[in-house]
Motif scaffolding. Structure first.
Motif, PDB file in Angstrom:
ATOM      1  N   ILE A 212       0.801  -0.599   0.217  1.00 42.12           N
ATOM      2  CA  ILE A 212       0.377  -0.395   0.249  1.00 42.12           C
ATOM      3  C   ILE A 212       0.793   0.958   0.031  1.00 42.12           C
ATOM      4  O   ILE A 212       0.320   2.538  -0.615  1.00 42.12           O
ATOM      5  CB  ILE A 212      -0.726   0.015   0.925  1.00 42.12           C
ATOM      6  N   ARG A 213       1.692   1.426   1.279  1.00 38.47           N
ATOM      7  CA  ARG A 213       2.561   2.386   0.423  1.00 38.47           C
ATOM      8  C   ARG A 213       3.086   2.866  -0.808  1.00 38.47           C
ATOM      9  O   ARG A 213       3.433   3.949  -1.033  1.00 38.47           O
ATOM     10  CB  ARG A 213       3.970   2.487   2.273  1.00 38.47           C
ATOM     11  N   TRP A 216       1.304   3.874  -2.944  1.00 34.71           N
ATOM     12  CA  TRP A 216       0.471   5.423  -2.220  1.00 34.71           C
ATOM     13  C   TRP A 216       1.153   6.323  -3.072  1.00 34.71           C
ATOM     14  O   TRP A 216       0.998   7.602  -3.885  1.00 34.71           O
ATOM     15  CB  TRP A 216      -0.121   5.722  -1.020  1.00 34.71           C
ATOM     16  N   ASP A 217       2.513   6.302  -2.212  1.00 34.84           N
ATOM     17  CA  ASP A 217       3.685   7.090  -2.971  1.00 34.84           C
ATOM     18  C   ASP A 217       3.656   7.110  -4.489  1.00 34.84           C
ATOM     19  O   ASP A 217       3.443   8.317  -5.107  1.00 34.84           O
ATOM     20  CB  ASP A 217       5.442   7.320  -2.121  1.00 34.84           C
ATOM     21  N   THR A 233       3.787  12.466   3.418  1.00 39.15           N
ATOM     22  CA  THR A 233       2.804  11.754   3.625  1.00 39.15           C
ATOM     23  C   THR A 233       3.007  10.737   5.164  1.00 39.15           C
ATOM     24  O   THR A 233       4.375  10.464   5.119  1.00 39.15           O
ATOM     25  CB  THR A 233       1.560  10.864   3.209  1.00 39.15           C
ATOM     26  N   HIS A 238       0.373   6.649   6.445  1.00 37.76           N
ATOM     27  CA  HIS A 238       0.573   5.308   5.872  1.00 37.76           C
ATOM     28  C   HIS A 238       0.258   4.449   7.084  1.00 37.76           C
ATOM     29  O   HIS A 238      -0.390   3.022   6.348  1.00 37.76           O
ATOM     30  CB  HIS A 238       2.149   5.084   5.517  1.00 37.76           C
ATOM     31  N   LEU A 241      -3.464   3.889   6.776  1.00 39.55           N
ATOM     32  CA  LEU A 241      -4.031   3.544   5.223  1.00 39.55           C
ATOM     33  C   LEU A 241      -4.005   1.742   4.991  1.00 39.55           C
ATOM     34  O   LEU A 241      -4.459   1.585   4.451  1.00 39.55           O
ATOM     35  CB  LEU A 241      -3.162   3.896   3.654  1.00 39.55           C
ATOM     36  N   TRP A 246      -9.951  -1.227   1.728  1.00 39.66           N
ATOM     37  CA  TRP A 246      -9.922  -1.383   1.099  1.00 39.66           C
ATOM     38  C   TRP A 246     -10.875  -1.795  -0.339  1.00 39.66           C
ATOM     39  O   TRP A 246     -10.604  -2.725  -0.880  1.00 39.66           O
ATOM     40  CB  TRP A 246      -8.557  -0.871   0.358  1.00 39.66           C
ATOM     41  N   LEU A 253      -7.500   3.296  -3.930  1.00 40.20           N
ATOM     42  CA  LEU A 253      -6.674   3.724  -3.028  1.00 40.20           C
ATOM     43  C   LEU A 253      -6.186   5.200  -4.129  1.00 40.20           C
ATOM     44  O   LEU A 253      -5.914   5.810  -3.155  1.00 40.20           O
ATOM     45  CB  LEU A 253      -5.371   3.119  -3.223  1.00 40.20           C
ATOM     46  N   ARG A 254      -6.394   4.607  -5.519  1.00 39.75           N
ATOM     47  CA  ARG A 254      -5.010   5.323  -6.884  1.00 39.75           C
ATOM     48  C   ARG A 254      -6.749   7.163  -6.493  1.00 39.75           C
ATOM     49  O   ARG A 254      -6.413   8.119  -6.601  1.00 39.75           O
ATOM     50  CB  ARG A 254      -5.820   4.968  -7.859  1.00 39.75           C
ATOM     51  N   ALA A 257      -6.177   9.082  -4.042  1.00 35.89           N
ATOM     52  CA  ALA A 257      -4.382   9.885  -3.570  1.00 35.89           C
ATOM     53  C   ALA A 257      -4.656  11.336  -4.047  1.00 35.89           C
ATOM     54  O   ALA A 257      -4.787  12.021  -4.229  1.00 35.89           O
ATOM     55  CB  ALA A 257      -3.526   9.068  -4.451  1.00 35.89           C
ATOM     56  N   PRO A 271      -4.524  11.596   4.068  1.00 32.01           N
ATOM     57  CA  PRO A 271      -6.215  10.817   3.294  1.00 32.01           C
ATOM     58  C   PRO A 271      -6.693  10.726   4.721  1.00 32.01           C
ATOM     59  O   PRO A 271      -7.842  10.069   4.685  1.00 32.01           O
ATOM     60  CB  PRO A 271      -5.252   9.714   2.523  1.00 32.01           C
TER      61      PRO A 271
END
Length: 343
Positions: A212-213, A216-217, A233, A238, A241, A246, A253-254, A257, A271
């Motif tokens: 996920i991290r 996300w990044d 973030t 993180h 998240l 999800w 997730l997208r 963001a 977030p």
């Protein structure tokens, strides 16, 4: 071979001519195609992509909505057929007659409104890949036609007497339990086995939280680069998240963001506040009798639209983008909920 052309109504041509184009890759940014993650399950998906890329066999991709099945299909195609057509058709978004015209094409005069000949997606994908998304929704009579095409590599346009030989790689995908559909006789067993030569299952995001991290990044850096902005973030964000389940997977997730970036007042993203607002809107509220009750869906939707519309300074275009709906849909909902003159 593809059904009786006389059964295709005039509206099929009109629907086809006015069908709205759909994005072929929900997670692709700036034309890139990549599978983010280093977890064991994603490594296994990558290996299966390599296996599928090395052979022209029919491939079936399974997984929940939003996991990235179309990305997997595109990666298989790009490995060896990158300079050839990649054509995607969603079997669940068109009527029975429209999907038949879309798949096999039709000749001029085949039915009322067919003012010119139209190549179907099999012909459009010649030499490349045809990606049949939502394959489990394909109507029964077209399942029979598709099985014939897979066996014979021959199609016939609606209204034509001429067979056309094709050279197309077939990749199919579904978010449904296709084995259950076979058991209930809603999907042909022989077609299922013909499609299921190589299976690639894309796991839900909750089953590879360690990615996920990185995901996300990637989304934040790519989306933020559009206007030259850079965001950070915090680690605690993180962590939150990673704890979230999800249900919408990578697509959710997208989208989060993008919303976080659009709604941010500075370079630090939070977030979890958006997730918290979402959870609060759907949380049970104590009733008079002590029983739990939920807010009506219309109330949740109205408040969320009002919140985003206000934060976007009542800019319809930006609000529609954040909400992930079309501009016309947003205008209709704002009018329905009386938000067009709200403070």
């Amino acid at each position: 071979m593809n059904g009786d052309p006389t059964t295709t109504p005039a509206h099929a041509c009109n629907e086809l001519a006015h069908a709205e184009p759909r994005a072929s890759l929900p997670f692709v940014l700036e034309g890139s195609v990549t599978l983010i993650g280093s977890s064991p399950v994603i490594v296994r998906v990558r290996k299966l992509i390599e296996t599928a890329s090395a052979t022209p066999c029919t491939t079936l991709i399974t997984g929940e909505t939003g996991v990235g099945k179309s990305i997997v299909a595109r990666l298989i195609h790009l490995a060896h057929l990158g300079d050839q057509p990649f054509v995607r058709v969603s079997c669940g978004c068109m009527s029975d007659h429209l999907i038949e015209a879309e798949l096999f094409g039709y000749e001029k005069g085949a039915f009322t409104g067919a003012a010119s000949a139209h190549r179907g997606v099999f012909e459009q994908a010649e030499g490349g890949t045809l990606f049949l998304d939502e394959i489990a929704t394909l109507p029964p009579h077209l399942q029979t036609s598709l099985l014939g095409v897979l066996d014979d590599k021959i199609i016939r346009r609606i209204g034509s007497e001429m067979n056309r030989r094709i050279n197309v790689r077939i990749i199919a995908a579904t978010n449904a339990d296709i084995e259950a559909a076979v058991a209930r006789r809603r999907f042909r067993e022989d077609l299922f086995h013909r499609l299921d030569v190589l299976r690639i299952h894309v796991p839900p995001l909750r089953e590879h939280r360690e990615d996920i991290r990185a995901l996300w990044d990637y989304f934040v850096n790519t989306l933020g680069s559009h206007d030259g902005r850079r965001f950070r973030t915090p680690d605690e964000e993180h962590d939150l998240l990673v704890q979230y389940d999800w249900p919408g997977n990578v697509r959710e997730l997208r989208n989060l963001a993008e919303r976080a970036i659009l709604l941010s007042n500075d370079s630090t993203l939070q977030p979890s506040l958006l997730l918290r607002n979402q959870a609060a809107q759907t949380a049970p509220v104590a009733g008079n009798a002590g029983e739990a009750r939920f807010l009506p869906l219309a109330t949740v939707e109205r408040e969320h639209i009002r919140h985003v519309f206000t934060r976007m300074s009542r800019n319809y275009t930006r609000a529609a983008r954040v909400l992930g709906i079309s501009l016309s849909t947003l205008r209709r909902k704002i009018a329905r909920y009386g938000l067009d003159h709200a403070d």
